[in-house]
Structure formats: structure tokens, C-alpha cells
Design a protein around this motif. Structure first.
Motif, short mmCIF file in Angstrom:
data_model
loop_
_atom_site.label_atom_id
_atom_site.label_comp_id
_atom_site.label_asym_id
_atom_site.label_seq_id
_atom_site.Cartn_x
_atom_site.Cartn_y
_atom_site.Cartn_z
N MET B 1 -3.77 -7.04 9.15
CA MET B 1 -2.44 -6.73 9.67
C MET B 1 -1.83 -7.99 10.30
O MET B 1 -1.66 -8.08 11.49
CB MET B 1 -2.55 -5.59 10.69
CG MET B 1 -1.27 -4.84 10.86
SD MET B 1 -1.45 -3.13 11.35
CE MET B 1 -2.29 -3.23 12.92
N TYR B 2 -1.60 -8.99 9.43
CA TYR B 2 -1.04 -10.25 9.91
C TYR B 2 0.32 -10.50 9.26
O TYR B 2 0.60 -9.97 8.19
CB TYR B 2 -1.95 -11.41 9.56
CG TYR B 2 -3.29 -11.38 10.27
CD1 TYR B 2 -3.36 -11.70 11.61
CD2 TYR B 2 -4.44 -11.02 9.60
CE1 TYR B 2 -4.58 -11.68 12.27
CE2 TYR B 2 -5.67 -10.99 10.26
CZ TYR B 2 -5.72 -11.32 11.59
OH TYR B 2 -6.92 -11.28 12.23
N GLY B 3 1.10 -11.34 9.88
CA GLY B 3 2.28 -11.87 9.22
C GLY B 3 3.59 -11.30 9.69
O GLY B 3 3.65 -10.31 10.42
N PHE B 4 4.63 -11.97 9.25
CA PHE B 4 5.99 -11.70 9.71
C PHE B 4 6.76 -10.89 8.66
O PHE B 4 6.64 -11.15 7.47
CB PHE B 4 6.68 -13.04 9.95
CG PHE B 4 8.13 -12.93 10.23
CD1 PHE B 4 8.59 -12.62 11.48
CD2 PHE B 4 9.06 -13.13 9.21
CE1 PHE B 4 9.94 -12.52 11.75
CE2 PHE B 4 10.41 -13.02 9.46
CZ PHE B 4 10.84 -12.72 10.73
N ASN B 5 7.49 -9.90 9.12
CA ASN B 5 8.33 -9.10 8.24
C ASN B 5 9.69 -8.84 8.86
O ASN B 5 9.77 -8.62 10.06
CB ASN B 5 7.72 -7.70 8.02
CG ASN B 5 6.57 -7.70 7.08
OD1 ASN B 5 5.52 -8.22 7.40
ND2 ASN B 5 6.78 -7.12 5.91
N THR B 6 10.70 -8.83 8.05
CA THR B 6 11.97 -8.28 8.50
C THR B 6 12.18 -6.96 7.77
O THR B 6 12.17 -6.92 6.55
CB THR B 6 13.12 -9.24 8.18
OG1 THR B 6 12.87 -10.48 8.82
CG2 THR B 6 14.44 -8.68 8.70
N VAL B 7 12.32 -5.89 8.54
CA VAL B 7 12.53 -4.59 7.92
C VAL B 7 13.78 -3.96 8.52
O VAL B 7 14.28 -4.41 9.55
CB VAL B 7 11.33 -3.64 8.12
CG1 VAL B 7 10.07 -4.23 7.54
CG2 VAL B 7 11.15 -3.32 9.59
N SER B 8 14.26 -2.93 7.89
CA SER B 8 15.47 -2.30 8.40
C SER B 8 15.17 -0.95 9.02
O SER B 8 14.27 -0.23 8.59
CB SER B 8 16.50 -2.17 7.28
OG SER B 8 15.99 -1.42 6.23
N LEU B 9 15.90 -0.66 10.05
CA LEU B 9 15.88 0.68 10.64
C LEU B 9 16.95 1.51 9.94
O LEU B 9 18.02 0.99 9.61
CB LEU B 9 16.22 0.61 12.13
CG LEU B 9 15.25 -0.15 13.04
CD1 LEU B 9 15.75 -0.10 14.47
CD2 LEU B 9 13.86 0.43 12.96
N ASP B 10 16.67 2.77 9.72
CA ASP B 10 17.72 3.61 9.15
C ASP B 10 18.68 4.06 10.25
O ASP B 10 18.52 3.71 11.41
CB ASP B 10 17.15 4.77 8.35
CG ASP B 10 16.38 5.74 9.23
OD1 ASP B 10 16.53 5.69 10.46
OD2 ASP B 10 15.63 6.55 8.68
N GLN B 11 19.68 4.84 9.85
CA GLN B 11 20.73 5.21 10.80
C GLN B 11 20.17 5.95 12.00
O GLN B 11 20.79 6.03 13.05
CB GLN B 11 21.77 6.10 10.11
CG GLN B 11 22.40 5.47 8.89
CD GLN B 11 22.36 6.43 7.71
OE1 GLN B 11 21.61 7.41 7.70
NE2 GLN B 11 23.19 6.14 6.69
N LYS B 12 19.00 6.50 11.84
CA LYS B 12 18.42 7.33 12.90
C LYS B 12 17.40 6.57 13.74
O LYS B 12 16.74 7.16 14.58
CB LYS B 12 17.78 8.56 12.26
CG LYS B 12 18.81 9.39 11.53
CD LYS B 12 18.18 10.17 10.41
CE LYS B 12 19.27 10.86 9.58
NZ LYS B 12 18.72 11.50 8.39
N GLY B 13 17.30 5.28 13.51
CA GLY B 13 16.37 4.49 14.30
C GLY B 13 14.94 4.57 13.82
O GLY B 13 14.02 4.24 14.54
N ARG B 14 14.78 5.02 12.59
CA ARG B 14 13.42 5.14 12.07
C ARG B 14 12.96 3.85 11.41
O ARG B 14 13.73 3.14 10.78
CB ARG B 14 13.34 6.28 11.05
CG ARG B 14 13.39 7.63 11.69
CD ARG B 14 13.27 8.71 10.63
NE ARG B 14 14.34 8.65 9.66
CZ ARG B 14 14.45 9.52 8.66
NH1 ARG B 14 13.57 10.47 8.52
NH2 ARG B 14 15.45 9.42 7.82
N LEU B 15 11.67 3.61 11.54
CA LEU B 15 11.04 2.42 11.00
C LEU B 15 10.00 2.85 9.99
O LEU B 15 9.16 3.70 10.28
CB LEU B 15 10.38 1.66 12.15
CG LEU B 15 9.25 0.70 11.82
CD1 LEU B 15 9.79 -0.51 11.09
CD2 LEU B 15 8.55 0.29 13.10
#
Lengths: 155, 155
Positions: B1-15
DNA sequence: AAGTGAGTTGGTCTATAAGCCGGATTCTGT
DNA sequence: ACAGAATCCGGCTTATAGACCAACTCACTT
């Protein structure tokens, strides 16, 4: 796994690990490498997995709230990318774009590989040249003052 | 579980937990994660449940009237939110709004995830950028001088 | 000069992430 | 207590990055 090489990145940012490193990895039964940032210079480090395990567990064990330690952990652990490869193939490795930016090799066709025994480094050709001749690097990185406890560690 | 990610949250704040962390959790038979505040920075920490158990019991055992210790306990323990997920699904995780505010990601579409081995962190993209380049963060958090007894502890 | 091994490039296909939508559950106010 | 609203949660669809497969070229060797 020693010596200097100039190799090319293709348009997709892929790197073919040179044959002499490749055979070294195969001989040691390695099937994964880990690529991450160098905390001091704008360059990348590539470790065989077994060596990464040592380094990461050492780093993780340095727990606590010391900001410098956390910085090191963020830089090294937080940017690590584990790459599995097929020993029968050409060991094409995609360098994550974030890391390409860091090492200033985003638009480069040629890069420098420096073999350091059981790991190797990836440099922008010009930055490596500068470092060799004692010039200053264009990109300024973390100017950390390392605590004594960490200075002696090898990354 | 290493490394950098850019992810998006949906409209409801979910990841949606990225695949590369997801497989790590599944391999370790984890079905719950605990999300809580980082006491030093405007960011969040996400632990697999087994690791959280260690951390929380260590923290709870720290007795005494030291205000800094009590602060740590409040911040870390008092804001912990246990989240169960279905290993077969996408592992959508709702970040509590209180914690979203704390990490300054309430209205953000994109966030930064930083994998640190057996835990990962959640950052506002800009704050993470600032931290990496050595700039100062917009949100100022606890600027505590830590007692020696705590510096070495793992959170 | 032909063959072999290495480096480089291109195409295809799959896994993953992101957005959307509908249903369920909880909350709130009257 | 009930209606309406807000919040929460799972499934489905689509676009795309990256993994995989394979071909081509170049250089070196014998």
C-alpha cells in the motif's frame, strides 16, 4: 549492477531496463522493482523488491511525530510505485507521471541510469552532468537537515 | 500500500479506495478501516482495523494530566470513524463531514491519497502540493512541542 | 553477410475509475 | 405521526490509462 548508461524513454514514458541490470535481477530471483523519489535530489531510485522491504520497514518503524521523519516517509514511501515484471520479457517499466515530473524527465527522450550496486538511479541527463561537474541543479529539492539518528541510515 | 494517487470524490463526498490499496486490504482479510484526524496537519489518516487496534490501545494507555497527551487522545480517538466495506464492491467510503472540513476537502472534487505502507493519508490536493514544495499550509493546526515520551510513538 | 540479442515502437485489449441514476433509509418540521 | 426532504448506498455505463503482445530496426559477432 554498476555503471552509467544513457537510455531512452518512449512517448509513453516507458523505460526498458538494460540487459545487464535485467540479468542481475533475474539471478537474484527478483520479480518486482520499486521506484520512488530521492529525498535530496531531483532524481529517482529503483530498488529490487527485497531491498525495498528492508528500507520501507526501517522507515515505517521510525514512527512518531517528528516533522523531518514524516517528510522522509512521505517522500520515500508516499511516492513509491511497485512494478511487477515478467522475467521473460523486456522489463518495460512505466514511470508514473508524477515521478517523471519530479526528476525533470517528462519531455526527455534520453535519461541517465546510474547503477549503484543493488539499486540504480534515474536522472535527467543534464542534471546528472551538472552534478558530476559540481554545478548547481536547476530544480531545488528538500533541503533537509537530517537528525543524527537518520543520517546513518541507507536509502 | 505505497504510492501517490489523485482520486475524485463524488458529489456525496464518497471515496473509492484505489485498486492497489484494495488488494492489500483484501489480502490481509481486512473488512473495516478507521479514519481519523492527523493531529499535526490538516489531513486524515486511514488505518486497517487491525492496525488501529494497536494504535488506539497504546494511546488509551497513556495516562496522566499532560495537556498535550489529552489533546492527542481527543484528536485521534475522539474523531475516529469505523467504516465497514464490502470487499467485493468498489469499497466506496463516506468520509464524515466533520473530517472533510478538517482536511479542507469539503467542496473538492479531487483529493490526494498517499500510501504509507500499512496506512494511507488523505490530503487536499493544494495542501499536499504546498507541503511537498516546502510552502506553508493555509490551515494551521496544532503546533505542539512534543514531549520526548510521545515523539517516538506510532500513530 | 547472416544470425542473434538488445533496444525501441506500435497496436490492442482489459481493468479501473468516474459519473450517473434509482432506491432505501434516516432526519426534520409541522 | 406523517409527509417531505435530505442523506446514504449499491448497481450500471462509459471512457481511458496502462498492461500485454508482438514486430521492427539496429548493432555487433562470428
Amino acid at each position: 549492477m554498476y555503471g552509467f548508461n544513457t537510455v531512452s524513454l518512449d512517448q509513453k514514458g516507458r523505460l526498458a531496463i538494460p540487459a545487464k541490470y535485467r540479468s542481475h535481477l533475474i539471478n537474484n530471483n527478483e520479480t518486482k522493482v520499486v521506484i520512488t523519489k530521492d529525498p535530496q535530489y531531483p532524481s529517482l531510485k529503483v530498488y529490487p523488491e527485497s531491498q525495498w522491504d528492508e528500507i520501507s520497514s526501517k522507515l515505517e518503524s521510525l514512527q512518531g511525530l517528528d516533522p523531518i521523519v514524516r517528510n522522509l516517509q512521505w517522500t520515500i514511501l508516499g511516492n513509491a510505485s511497485v512494478i511487477e515484471f515478467d522475467p521473460n520479457s523486456r522489463m518495460l517499466v512505466l514511470i508514473p507521471s508524477e515521478l517523471r515530473k519530479y526528476a525533470d524527465i517528462s519531455d526527455q527522450k534520453q535519461i541517465s541510469l546510474i547503477g549503484m550496486g543493488n539499486k540504480f538511479e534515474i536522472w535527467n541527463v543534464n542534471n546528472w552532468e551538472m552534478r558530476q561537474t559540481g554545478g548547481s541543479l536547476s530544480t531545488e529539492i528538500l533541503d533537509v537537515i537530517l537528525p543524527e539518528s537518520i543520517k546513518s541510515m541507507s536509502f
